[in-house]
Scaffold this motif. Structure first.
Motif, PDB file in Angstrom:
ATOM      1  N   ASP A 191      11.026   1.355 -10.080  1.00  0.00           N
ATOM      2  CA  ASP A 191      11.741   0.084  -9.861  1.00  0.00           C
ATOM      3  C   ASP A 191      12.625  -0.296 -11.038  1.00  0.00           C
ATOM      4  OD1 ASP A 191       9.951  -0.669 -11.824  1.00  0.00           O
ATOM      5  OD2 ASP A 191       8.774  -2.005 -10.546  1.00  0.00           O
ATOM      6  N   GLY A 192      12.787   0.602 -12.005  1.00  0.00           N
ATOM      7  CA  GLY A 192      13.686   0.345 -13.113  1.00  0.00           C
ATOM      8  C   GLY A 192      13.087  -0.455 -14.254  1.00  0.00           C
ATOM      9  N   THR A 193      11.817  -0.829 -14.137  1.00  0.00           N
ATOM     10  CA  THR A 193      11.167  -1.589 -15.210  1.00  0.00           C
ATOM     11  C   THR A 193      11.047  -0.731 -16.468  1.00  0.00           C
ATOM     12  OG1 THR A 193       9.883  -2.824 -13.572  1.00  0.00           O
ATOM     13  CG2 THR A 193       9.092  -2.868 -15.845  1.00  0.00           C
ATOM     14  N   LYS A 194      11.196  -1.405 -17.607  1.00  0.00           N
ATOM     15  CA  LYS A 194      11.074  -0.685 -18.881  1.00  0.00           C
ATOM     16  C   LYS A 194       9.600  -0.666 -19.316  1.00  0.00           C
ATOM     17  CE  LYS A 194      14.260  -1.391 -21.916  1.00  0.00           C
ATOM     18  NZ  LYS A 194      15.089  -2.033 -22.992  1.00  0.00           N
ATOM     19  N   TYR A 195       9.104   0.523 -19.653  1.00  0.00           N
ATOM     20  CA  TYR A 195       7.721   0.669 -20.089  1.00  0.00           C
ATOM     21  C   TYR A 195       7.670   1.433 -21.411  1.00  0.00           C
ATOM     22  CZ  TYR A 195       6.004  -0.670 -15.446  1.00  0.00           C
ATOM     23  OH  TYR A 195       5.719  -1.338 -14.295  1.00  0.00           O
ATOM     24  N   THR A 196       6.705   1.059 -22.257  1.00  0.00           N
ATOM     25  CA  THR A 196       6.414   1.924 -23.401  1.00  0.00           C
ATOM     26  C   THR A 196       5.719   3.182 -22.875  1.00  0.00           C
ATOM     27  OG1 THR A 196       4.212   1.009 -23.789  1.00  0.00           O
ATOM     28  CG2 THR A 196       6.078  -0.077 -24.906  1.00  0.00           C
ATOM     29  N   LEU A 197       5.723   4.234 -23.662  1.00  0.00           N
ATOM     30  CA  LEU A 197       5.038   5.462 -23.221  1.00  0.00           C
ATOM     31  C   LEU A 197       3.546   5.208 -23.030  1.00  0.00           C
ATOM     32  CD1 LEU A 197       6.753   8.297 -25.295  1.00  0.00           C
ATOM     33  CD2 LEU A 197       7.305   7.450 -22.997  1.00  0.00           C
ATOM     34  N   ARG A 198       2.990   4.367 -23.877  1.00  0.00           N
ATOM     35  CA  ARG A 198       1.563   4.068 -23.737  1.00  0.00           C
ATOM     36  C   ARG A 198       1.284   3.374 -22.416  1.00  0.00           C
ATOM     37  NH1 ARG A 198      -2.548  -0.162 -25.873  1.00  0.00           N
ATOM     38  NH2 ARG A 198      -4.339   1.119 -26.509  1.00  0.00           N
ATOM     39  N   HIS A 199       2.107   2.410 -22.082  1.00  0.00           N
ATOM     40  CA  HIS A 199       1.915   1.678 -20.838  1.00  0.00           C
ATOM     41  C   HIS A 199       2.194   2.585 -19.630  1.00  0.00           C
ATOM     42  CE1 HIS A 199       2.358  -2.572 -18.844  1.00  0.00           C
ATOM     43  NE2 HIS A 199       1.333  -1.872 -18.375  1.00  0.00           N
ATOM     44  N   GLY A 200       3.176   3.464 -19.774  1.00  0.00           N
ATOM     45  CA  GLY A 200       3.493   4.384 -18.687  1.00  0.00           C
ATOM     46  C   GLY A 200       2.352   5.337 -18.409  1.00  0.00           C
ATOM     47  N   SER A 243      -0.190   5.571 -15.288  1.00  0.00           N
ATOM     48  CA  SER A 243      -0.041   6.909 -14.704  1.00  0.00           C
ATOM     49  C   SER A 243       1.221   7.027 -13.864  1.00  0.00           C
ATOM     50  CB  SER A 243      -1.271   7.270 -13.844  1.00  0.00           C
ATOM     51  OG  SER A 243      -1.318   8.661 -13.619  1.00  0.00           O
ATOM     52  N   LEU A 244       2.341   6.560 -14.428  1.00  0.00           N
ATOM     53  CA  LEU A 244       3.627   6.606 -13.717  1.00  0.00           C
ATOM     54  C   LEU A 244       4.198   8.016 -13.749  1.00  0.00           C
ATOM     55  CD1 LEU A 244       5.182   3.280 -15.056  1.00  0.00           C
ATOM     56  CD2 LEU A 244       4.175   3.694 -12.789  1.00  0.00           C
ATOM     57  N   ASN A 245       4.377   8.599 -12.588  1.00  0.00           N
ATOM     58  CA  ASN A 245       4.929   9.953 -12.504  1.00  0.00           C
ATOM     59  C   ASN A 245       6.366  10.010 -13.029  1.00  0.00           C
ATOM     60  OD1 ASN A 245       2.549  10.721 -11.297  1.00  0.00           O
ATOM     61  ND2 ASN A 245       3.350  10.588  -9.204  1.00  0.00           N
ATOM     62  N   THR A 246       7.099   8.934 -12.827  1.00  0.00           N
ATOM     63  CA  THR A 246       8.506   8.918 -13.233  1.00  0.00           C
ATOM     64  C   THR A 246       8.652   9.046 -14.746  1.00  0.00           C
ATOM     65  OG1 THR A 246       8.363   6.493 -13.238  1.00  0.00           O
ATOM     66  CG2 THR A 246       9.241   7.548 -11.250  1.00  0.00           C
ATOM     67  N   ILE A 247       7.833   8.313 -15.469  1.00  0.00           N
ATOM     68  CA  ILE A 247       7.887   8.364 -16.936  1.00  0.00           C
ATOM     69  C   ILE A 247       7.451   9.751 -17.410  1.00  0.00           C
ATOM     70  CG2 ILE A 247       6.994   7.367 -19.070  1.00  0.00           C
ATOM     71  CD1 ILE A 247       8.719   5.410 -17.551  1.00  0.00           C
ATOM     72  N   THR A 248       6.368  10.253 -16.815  1.00  0.00           N
ATOM     73  CA  THR A 248       5.844  11.565 -17.210  1.00  0.00           C
ATOM     74  C   THR A 248       6.880  12.650 -16.983  1.00  0.00           C
ATOM     75  OG1 THR A 248       3.611  10.839 -16.575  1.00  0.00           O
ATOM     76  CG2 THR A 248       3.953  13.200 -16.878  1.00  0.00           C
ATOM     77  N   MET A 249       7.581  12.609 -15.857  1.00  0.00           N
ATOM     78  CA  MET A 249       8.549  13.657 -15.542  1.00  0.00           C
ATOM     79  C   MET A 249       9.767  13.587 -16.464  1.00  0.00           C
ATOM     80  SD  MET A 249       8.725  16.354 -13.805  1.00  0.00           S
ATOM     81  CE  MET A 249       7.437  16.115 -12.589  1.00  0.00           C
ATOM     82  N   GLN A 250      10.133  12.388 -16.883  1.00  0.00           N
ATOM     83  CA  GLN A 250      11.224  12.291 -17.860  1.00  0.00           C
ATOM     84  C   GLN A 250      10.832  12.981 -19.169  1.00  0.00           C
ATOM     85  OE1 GLN A 250      13.241   8.350 -18.235  1.00  0.00           O
ATOM     86  NE2 GLN A 250      11.923   7.740 -16.504  1.00  0.00           N
TER      87      GLN A 250
END
Length: 762
Positions: free
Chosen positions: A524-533, A537-544
């Motif tokens: 949804d475009g929300t900004k997350y720290t890596l820790r929060h991601g 367990s956000l797949n989008t952050i992990t794949m980036q």
């Protein structure tokens, strides 16, 4: 005339007396010569066995050093017996481990002149002869030493029978008895009375695959010989006069009467002081705590099976018979933690199974990729079974008789969470029934020492043999993500680095690949720290991150931490698409909790021979594979699952998290075939897996099979039980901080407070 007649009569009488006297003298001489020459000649003939007439005798060297085949015992870190590997279930005790009441009961009942003879009791032999002449049972007359000779050297076995032994049973018995007399005399020369008692009690069979007093005490009363009460000792001693006839399980009344006869002997010989005391003892019930020892019973059954494979290899290299050498295998498993782990698994898996059955309804759980039932699942699976292969050999491939046999119902006992039950099942029914059960695996490990403390490989080793700790290989799901983040931390990224919740567009083999989050969106475009991601367990952050790190580098990172399975260097690996074992995943996570030192999981500390000599000590294999700061940073990252808003570990109970630093990672594969949870504390890392034996067996929906419902609660239960027993030694606490910690976490937003607490080490 009368005088002549009288003289003739006198001559005849004199002649008769002379003839009778000569016969007596002749008989006496013959008897004397038989005793003087014949008996020694007979004894020497039995010893030397000319032309194999009498059968083999053990050599005097064997008598001086009798080899009592012993089962090998597995011992826990806290000194409990986990089980044995045996051909004959036997384990030795020393004289000091025998209670005086047991020794006294044995001697009074079986051989009350034991301390007065040298292996042969002539009074007993005269009693036996008198009994044979007059009729009636008078006992066998064998001393304890003779019985020891029989048990040690199997004097009545077929292998030791000579040609004379086949002529007549009385002759065969005489020869066997002679061998026992000879051996008994030699035993008395070479051993003390106390040693002979030990030899006897360590070798005598007690039925139900229990050999020796130690195993018998455990089998019938669930306790060591040292803890036997007088009436229990009397029961076991009474069994020696007929282990089948006086078996308390099969013939309780008969065994009770025999026990009371033994108690009465103790009264007659003054060991029991009064009639009142005897009356009180004989009124006691048998009070059995019966449990036949086998590889399907007791603690850590799956662990013992896996351990057996390692021991077989170890013994083969040293020409040792594991089943009869009396090895003592000391392990890292803690019996108390093992029991709590098995309890946690049973308590929650019974609930998971109920939820599974409710979700399925009348449906079968084996489904294809599109959610449709695999209609030929049972037919294909049954063809892989041993019973099918046996029937195919008997009737021929494709024969109608095979299906007839497989569909024929019969009475059988099956596993059930409420307790084993009897049902009328065909082979097809049984296969269908057992494949509806979800399975599990749990392993707990000390990250500093590498010691495996608990190992649960499945629901019930009796019914499900497959081990899901080391043998099972399944997709890791999101529990693999920390390796992607770990590589990023190693390359300079911070837990506070921010990324947008947007799925990257990747080109894979000419096609566009985009990953969705668990909610089915591309972010949804929300900004997350890596820790929060990672916490969410956000797949989008992990794949980036995977795109930035590149799959090959992530593979190398995971291998460094201890993953030994083949990992495919592809983008989807970030989501745990390669098969791994729970064993190696727990070991790899321990590297984070151990400041970057990889310690290979190990579970044997030492192996001793039956005399207590150490054959080999085992030490953990360690290597610094990760910078301390990077490892410590990853601990902080994993704690986010508990501390960050919306973290996947947020449902952990306060019984575990309060006053304790806890990190963890959930993992559920896309089709809900596999659910994982790996939790870390400062001194214990534990992993849990839940799923079907077959990948096609799964919950109808992803949400119902999510790890937060299946695997995580088992971990939570287990840790709650551990903390409820502080005497075990695994208390709450804080992760060790590197001496030269060069990073600080001052992220904006929700993670500020926890980061500040963490950076100071509290």
């Amino acid at each position: 005339m009368a005088k002549a007649s009288s003289s003739s009569m006198f001559s005849k009488i004199l002649l008769f007396k002379t003839s009778w006297f000569n016969k007596v003298v002749k008989f006496t001489w013959i008897a004397f010569l038989v005793v003087l020459v014949g008996v020694p000649l007979y004894i020497y003939s039995v010893i030397w066995n000319p032309f194999n007439l009498f059968g083999e005798m053990p050599s005097f060297r064997m008598v001086e050093n009798p080899q009592n085949d012993l089962s090998s015992e597995v011992i826990s870190a806290d000194g409990a017996s986990l089980g044995r590997y045996f051909r004959f279930n036997r384990s030795a005790v020393t004289y000091d481990q025998l209670p005086p009441l047991l020794v006294k009961t044995l001697i009074i009942s079986e051989d009350h002149r034991f301390y007065d003879h040298a292996g042969m009791d002539l009074q007993s032999y005269f009693r036996v002869v008198k009994g044979v002449v007059l009729g009636g049972g008078q006992g066998g007359g064998s001393t304890l030493t003779q019985q020891t000779a029989k048990n040690l050297f199997h004097t009545r076995s077929e292998e030791l029978r000579g040609h004379f032994g086949y002529l007549a049973s009385p002759l065969d018995m005489l020869i066997s008895k002679t061998k026992e007399w000879i051996i008994a005399v030699q035993l008395e020369k070479n051993f003390t009375k106390e040693e002979i008692i030990c030899l006897y009690l360590n070798t005598v069979p007690f039925n139900n695959n229990a050999y020796g007093i130690k195993v018998a005490s455990e089998t019938y009363f669930g306790k060591s010989p040292a803890k036997l009460d007088l009436h229990e000792a009397a029961l076991l001693v009474g069994m020696l006069q007929g282990t089948v006839r006086f078996n308390p399980r099969e013939h309780p009344e008969r065994a009770l009467n025999k026990r009371n006869q033994v108690l009465h002997k103790l009264l007659d010989h003054g060991y029991i002081k009064t009639e009142k005391a005897y009356d009180s003892l004989k009124q006691l019930p048998l009070d059995l705590n019966f449990s036949v020892q086998n590889h399907n019973e007791g603690l850590a059954t799956y662990f013992r099976t896996v351990l057996r494979q390692d021991l077989d290899k170890w013994c083969k290299e040293r020409d040792i018979d594991l089943l009869e050498s009396g090895l003592k295998i000391y392990t890292t498993i803690d019996s108390r933690m093992q029991m709590l782990a098995e309890q946690a698994v049973a308590e929650h898996m019974s609930k998971v199974q109920r939820d599974f059955e409710t979700a399925l309804g009348s449906r079968n759980p084996w489904e294809g990729a599109g959610g449709e039932e695999i209609t030929d699942f049972l037919q294909k699976k049954i063809k892989r079974t041993d019973i099918y292969k046996t029937l195919e050999k008997r009737y021929g491939a494709g024969a109608d008789s095979i299906e007839i046999v497989l569909k024929k119902k019969k009475r059988m006992k099956v596993f059930a969470w409420g307790g084993d039950k009897f049902v009328d099942f065909s082979f097809y029914d049984s296969l269908r029934y057992y494949n509806r059960f979800l399975q599990t695996g749990l392993m707990a490990m000390n990250p500093q020492t590498g010691e495996v403390k608990a190992w649960v490989g499945g629901l019930s080793h009796r019914y499900f043999k497959y081990d899901h700790v080391r043998q099972g290989m399944r997709q890791a799901g999101s529990t693999f993500k920390p390796f992607v983040y770990g590589k990023a931390m190693e390359d300079g990224y911070s837990p506070c680095t921010e990324l947008l919740d947007i799925s990257p567009t990747l080109k894979v083999s000419g096609t566009v690949y985009r990953v969705k989050n668990a909610n089915g969106t591309y972010g949804d475009g929300t900004k997350y720290t890596l820790r929060h991601g990672l916490a969410k367990s956000l797949n989008t952050i992990t794949m980036q991150l995977m795109e930035k790190m590149q799959p090959k580098n992530v593979v190398d990172f995971a291998v460094r931490l201890g993953i030994t399975a083949k990992l495919d260097p592809v983008y989807s690996l970030a989501l745990g698409t390669s098969d791994v074992s729970l064993f190696e995943m727990v070991g790899a996570y321990c590297t984070f909790a151990n400041l970057g030192i990889r310690t290979k999981p190990f579970y044997i500390t030492r192996i001793e021979d039956k005399n207590g000599n150490v054959l080999q000590n085992f030490v953990p294999q360690t290597e610094q594979v990760l910078d301390e700061n990077t490892a410590y940073t990853m601990v902080y990252m994993l704690k986010g699952g508990v501390e960050e808003e919306g973290g996947t570990s947020a449902s952990l109970s306060t019984a575990v998290t309060l006053g304790n630093e806890v990190g963890g990672k959930t993992g559920t594969t896309d089709d809900a075939s596999d659910a994982w949870y790996i939790g870390i504390t400062h001194n214990l890392v534990t992993g849990v897996w839940v799923g079907g034996d077959e990948r096609s067996i799964r919950f109808p929906s992803w949400g119902e099979g999510a790890s937060t419902r299946s695997a995580l609660p088992i971990w939570d239960r287990f840790m709650s039980k551990i903390y409820a027993h502080p005497e075990i030694g695994y208390r709450k606490g804080y992760f060790k901080q590197p001496k030269q910690f060069t990073r600080s976490f001052d992220c904006d937003g929700a993670s500020d407070d926890s980061a500040a607490d963490y950076s100071t080490g509290r």
